[in-house]
Design a protein around this motif. Structure first.
Motif, PDB file in Angstrom:
ATOM      1  N   MET A 256      45.155  30.396  51.548  1.00  0.00           N
ATOM      2  CA  MET A 256      44.425  31.590  50.889  1.00  0.00           C
ATOM      3  C   MET A 256      43.275  32.294  50.860  1.00  0.00           C
ATOM      4  SD  MET A 256      45.359  34.596  47.999  1.00  0.00           S
ATOM      5  CE  MET A 256      47.194  34.544  48.427  1.00  0.00           C
ATOM      6  N   LYS A 257      42.308  33.481  51.930  1.00  0.00           N
ATOM      7  CA  LYS A 257      41.147  33.243  52.474  1.00  0.00           C
ATOM      8  C   LYS A 257      40.711  34.226  51.370  1.00  0.00           C
ATOM      9  CE  LYS A 257      40.722  31.869  57.092  1.00  0.00           C
ATOM     10  NZ  LYS A 257      40.633  32.482  58.344  1.00  0.00           N
ATOM     11  N   ILE A 258      39.531  33.985  50.560  1.00  0.00           N
ATOM     12  CA  ILE A 258      39.386  34.986  49.593  1.00  0.00           C
ATOM     13  C   ILE A 258      37.423  34.578  49.838  1.00  0.00           C
ATOM     14  CG2 ILE A 258      38.940  33.017  47.806  1.00  0.00           C
ATOM     15  CD1 ILE A 258      39.481  34.570  45.526  1.00  0.00           C
ATOM     16  N   ALA A 259      36.960  35.712  49.547  1.00  0.00           N
ATOM     17  CA  ALA A 259      35.359  35.622  48.964  1.00  0.00           C
ATOM     18  C   ALA A 259      34.871  36.382  47.953  1.00  0.00           C
ATOM     19  CB  ALA A 259      34.538  36.486  50.348  1.00  0.00           C
ATOM     20  N   TYR A 260      34.142  35.411  47.016  1.00  0.00           N
ATOM     21  CA  TYR A 260      33.620  36.083  46.285  1.00  0.00           C
ATOM     22  C   TYR A 260      32.060  35.921  45.865  1.00  0.00           C
ATOM     23  CZ  TYR A 260      35.400  32.003  44.354  1.00  0.00           C
ATOM     24  OH  TYR A 260      35.718  30.759  44.169  1.00  0.00           O
ATOM     25  N   SER A 261      30.982  35.871  44.901  1.00  0.00           N
ATOM     26  CA  SER A 261      29.915  35.854  44.646  1.00  0.00           C
ATOM     27  C   SER A 261      29.713  34.632  44.191  1.00  0.00           C
ATOM     28  CB  SER A 261      28.951  36.891  44.049  1.00  0.00           C
ATOM     29  OG  SER A 261      28.924  36.715  43.077  1.00  0.00           O
ATOM     30  N   PRO A 262      28.747  34.069  44.497  1.00  0.00           N
ATOM     31  CA  PRO A 262      27.870  32.698  43.724  1.00  0.00           C
ATOM     32  C   PRO A 262      27.358  33.014  42.630  1.00  0.00           C
ATOM     33  CG  PRO A 262      25.853  33.326  45.122  1.00  0.00           C
ATOM     34  CD  PRO A 262      27.632  34.017  45.546  1.00  0.00           C
ATOM     35  N   CYS A 263      27.690  34.788  41.861  1.00  0.00           N
ATOM     36  CA  CYS A 263      27.283  33.868  40.136  1.00  0.00           C
ATOM     37  C   CYS A 263      27.963  33.511  39.487  1.00  0.00           C
ATOM     38  CB  CYS A 263      26.974  35.770  40.536  1.00  0.00           C
ATOM     39  SG  CYS A 263      26.067  36.996  41.472  1.00  0.00           S
ATOM     40  N   PRO A 264      27.743  33.204  38.796  1.00  0.00           N
ATOM     41  CA  PRO A 264      28.501  32.884  37.371  1.00  0.00           C
ATOM     42  C   PRO A 264      29.936  33.672  36.629  1.00  0.00           C
ATOM     43  CG  PRO A 264      26.087  32.485  37.057  1.00  0.00           C
ATOM     44  CD  PRO A 264      25.968  33.624  38.141  1.00  0.00           C
ATOM     45  N   ASN A 265      29.253  34.685  36.919  1.00  0.00           N
ATOM     46  CA  ASN A 265      30.809  35.345  36.517  1.00  0.00           C
ATOM     47  C   ASN A 265      31.858  35.167  37.440  1.00  0.00           C
ATOM     48  OD1 ASN A 265      29.589  37.189  37.952  1.00  0.00           O
ATOM     49  ND2 ASN A 265      30.738  38.992  37.688  1.00  0.00           N
ATOM     50  N   ASP A 266      31.455  34.976  38.629  1.00  0.00           N
ATOM     51  CA  ASP A 266      32.797  34.922  39.731  1.00  0.00           C
ATOM     52  C   ASP A 266      32.986  33.782  39.836  1.00  0.00           C
ATOM     53  OD1 ASP A 266      32.962  37.983  39.600  1.00  0.00           O
ATOM     54  OD2 ASP A 266      31.495  37.469  41.996  1.00  0.00           O
ATOM     55  N   THR A 267      32.069  32.949  39.937  1.00  0.00           N
ATOM     56  CA  THR A 267      32.737  31.652  39.910  1.00  0.00           C
ATOM     57  C   THR A 267      33.398  30.402  38.298  1.00  0.00           C
ATOM     58  OG1 THR A 267      30.474  30.537  39.082  1.00  0.00           O
ATOM     59  CG2 THR A 267      31.227  30.402  40.925  1.00  0.00           C
ATOM     60  N   PHE A 268      33.046  31.643  37.486  1.00  0.00           N
ATOM     61  CA  PHE A 268      33.772  30.960  35.876  1.00  0.00           C
ATOM     62  C   PHE A 268      35.190  31.469  36.038  1.00  0.00           C
ATOM     63  CE2 PHE A 268      35.017  32.488  31.392  1.00  0.00           C
ATOM     64  CZ  PHE A 268      34.552  31.185  31.410  1.00  0.00           C
ATOM     65  N   VAL A 269      35.652  32.889  36.382  1.00  0.00           N
ATOM     66  CA  VAL A 269      36.456  33.362  36.640  1.00  0.00           C
ATOM     67  C   VAL A 269      37.944  32.560  37.607  1.00  0.00           C
ATOM     68  CG1 VAL A 269      37.874  35.440  37.617  1.00  0.00           C
ATOM     69  CG2 VAL A 269      36.287  35.588  35.860  1.00  0.00           C
ATOM     70  N   PHE A 270      36.620  31.937  39.137  1.00  0.00           N
ATOM     71  CA  PHE A 270      38.153  32.005  39.967  1.00  0.00           C
ATOM     72  C   PHE A 270      38.049  29.917  39.661  1.00  0.00           C
ATOM     73  CE2 PHE A 270      37.976  35.985  41.447  1.00  0.00           C
ATOM     74  CZ  PHE A 270      38.462  36.537  41.828  1.00  0.00           C
ATOM     75  N   HIS A 271      37.371  29.342  39.047  1.00  0.00           N
ATOM     76  CA  HIS A 271      37.437  27.923  39.352  1.00  0.00           C
ATOM     77  C   HIS A 271      38.713  27.543  39.402  1.00  0.00           C
ATOM     78  CE1 HIS A 271      37.428  24.365  36.586  1.00  0.00           C
ATOM     79  NE2 HIS A 271      36.904  24.218  37.534  1.00  0.00           N
ATOM     80  N   ALA A 272      39.342  27.906  38.392  1.00  0.00           N
ATOM     81  CA  ALA A 272      40.716  27.202  37.753  1.00  0.00           C
ATOM     82  C   ALA A 272      41.431  27.476  39.515  1.00  0.00           C
ATOM     83  CB  ALA A 272      41.343  27.897  36.456  1.00  0.00           C
ATOM     84  N   TRP A 273      41.522  28.697  39.597  1.00  0.00           N
ATOM     85  CA  TRP A 273      42.188  28.642  40.849  1.00  0.00           C
ATOM     86  C   TRP A 273      42.010  27.874  41.791  1.00  0.00           C
ATOM     87  CZ3 TRP A 273      44.017  34.199  43.684  1.00  0.00           C
ATOM     88  CH2 TRP A 273      44.370  33.920  44.182  1.00  0.00           C
ATOM     89  N   SER A 274      40.960  28.020  42.691  1.00  0.00           N
ATOM     90  CA  SER A 274      40.144  27.130  43.572  1.00  0.00           C
ATOM     91  C   SER A 274      40.003  25.990  43.168  1.00  0.00           C
ATOM     92  CB  SER A 274      38.665  27.580  43.927  1.00  0.00           C
ATOM     93  OG  SER A 274      37.767  27.405  42.564  1.00  0.00           O
ATOM     94  N   ALA A 275      39.517  25.400  42.061  1.00  0.00           N
ATOM     95  CA  ALA A 275      40.211  24.084  41.743  1.00  0.00           C
ATOM     96  C   ALA A 275      41.871  22.974  41.475  1.00  0.00           C
ATOM     97  CB  ALA A 275      39.544  23.611  40.521  1.00  0.00           C
ATOM     98  N   GLY A 276      42.293  24.497  41.872  1.00  0.00           N
ATOM     99  CA  GLY A 276      44.287  23.984  42.470  1.00  0.00           C
ATOM    100  C   GLY A 276      44.901  23.649  40.880  1.00  0.00           C
ATOM    101  N   LEU A 277      44.430  24.757  39.343  1.00  0.00           N
ATOM    102  CA  LEU A 277      44.978  24.455  38.577  1.00  0.00           C
ATOM    103  C   LEU A 277      46.121  25.174  37.674  1.00  0.00           C
ATOM    104  CD1 LEU A 277      41.432  23.436  36.458  1.00  0.00           C
ATOM    105  CD2 LEU A 277      42.857  21.861  37.054  1.00  0.00           C
ATOM    106  N   ILE A 278      46.244  26.636  38.768  1.00  0.00           N
ATOM    107  CA  ILE A 278      47.076  26.784  38.616  1.00  0.00           C
ATOM    108  C   ILE A 278      48.071  26.977  39.221  1.00  0.00           C
ATOM    109  CG2 ILE A 278      47.654  29.385  38.484  1.00  0.00           C
ATOM    110  CD1 ILE A 278      45.008  28.412  36.911  1.00  0.00           C
ATOM    111  N   PRO A 279      49.514  26.733  38.599  1.00  0.00           N
ATOM    112  CA  PRO A 279      51.004  26.079  39.091  1.00  0.00           C
ATOM    113  C   PRO A 279      51.369  27.623  40.273  1.00  0.00           C
ATOM    114  CG  PRO A 279      50.709  25.845  36.985  1.00  0.00           C
ATOM    115  CD  PRO A 279      49.648  26.325  37.407  1.00  0.00           C
ATOM    116  N   GLY A 280      51.833  27.007  41.085  1.00  0.00           N
ATOM    117  CA  GLY A 280      52.104  28.093  41.571  1.00  0.00           C
ATOM    118  C   GLY A 280      51.301  29.335  42.953  1.00  0.00           C
TER     119      GLY A 280
END
Length: 288
Positions: free
Chosen positions: A1-25
């Motif tokens: 899935m294509k996603i775009a967000y900023s490199p700011c700490p709040n965005d990378t903190f929020v999306f880290h787990a999903w981007s790292a493949g840590l969210i089942p399904g």
């Protein structure tokens, strides 16, 4: 899935787990790190990524193929944009009339920051400001420091770092808005294409937020690798301020804040009338 967000700490903190493949399904993510001015423009058409972070102020122009998700964004109190200058204010007092006809740098003409600035200036700056120039948000403070602009409108880490640039805060637009309305400040929104299972997307985002809160050290390396030279202390302060209960679920008070801001801006002719009801994916128990 294509996603775009900023490199700011709040965005990378929020999306880290999903981007790292840590969210089942959850599907794997193809991430583009983009300034908010870029994603605001992409949201007007259909060629943009399936999910992206934009400004709430850009919603009136968002293409009907996108829906507003009730999670993942930035909305809160004490987190509004700042009007900054390289000059000091006599006795700590600032006369807004000093901005009349002046040149101001802003991060996006369709950002909440700029919308709040226009609402504030219409009430407080006689004759209005002069020239407005848009530039990436991380370039605003250095440009004001160099004297290229009379003032700058900045967001996010500016409240933690503007003193390092020798800048003076002329106005906290978040405090002004909160005193005026009592409502929190809507900054960044997450929109997703309606062709997706939107409730599933919202569920994966919430799961990523929950993982980040439960495992705050897990995202540190990822956050700092995109933190644009911020110190770990500033990055943490940034996350603590902008990632809050509204990030997990806007709720009725969050949607009310968005509706109030865009409604007032439309009434003053600053934005088209927003289709918030049609954009909205409701929060609640049926969102996974």
């Amino acid at each position: 899935m294509k996603i775009a967000y900023s490199p700011c700490p709040n965005d990378t903190f929020v999306f880290h787990a999903w981007s790292a493949g840590l969210i089942p399904g959850a599907p794997s993510l193809d991430v583009t790190y983009a300034d908010i001015d870029i994603t605001n423009g992409l949201s007007e058409g259909t060629e943009g990524p399936e999910v992206m972070k934009i400004s709430y102020a850009a919603l009136p122009w968002t293409h009907p193929d996108y829906a507003l998700l009730p999670c993942g964004g930035a909305l809160g109190r004490g987190c509004g944009p700042l009007v900054l200058t390289a000059g000091g204010a006599a006795d700590g007092q600032f006369d807004p009339a000093l901005l009349s006809g002046k040149t101001v740098a802003v991060p996006s003409e369709r950002s909440t920051a700029y919308l709040l600035f226009r609402l504030w200036a219409s009430q407080n700056v006689p004759g209005g400001v002069g020239r407005i120039l848009v530039m990436p948000f991380h370039q605003v403070m250095p440009a004001v420091q160099r004297g290229e602009f009379d003032a700058g409108l900045d967001i996010l880490d500016a409240r933690f770092t503007h003193q390092h640039y020798g800048l003076t805060m002329l106005q906290d637009l978040g405090s002004w808005r909160e005193q005026d309305t009592g409502l929190p400040i809507p900054l960044g929104a997450i929109v997703a294409k309606r062709s997706l299972d939107l409730e599933a997307v919202a569920g994966w985002i919430r799961a990523s937020v929950d993982y980040a809160w439960a495992n705050p050290e897990a995202s540190r390396e990822y956050v700092m690798s995109h933190a644009q030279e911020l110190s770990p202390e500033v990055a943490k302060s940034h996350i603590d301020l902008y990632v809050n209960r509204f990030t997990r679920d806007l709720g009725e008070d969050g949607f009310a804040a968005v509706d109030a801001l865009l409604g007032r801006a439309a009434a003053e002719g600053l934005v088209p009338e927003a289709r918030l009801a049609s954009l909205r994916l409701r929060s609640g128990a049926n969102a996974r």
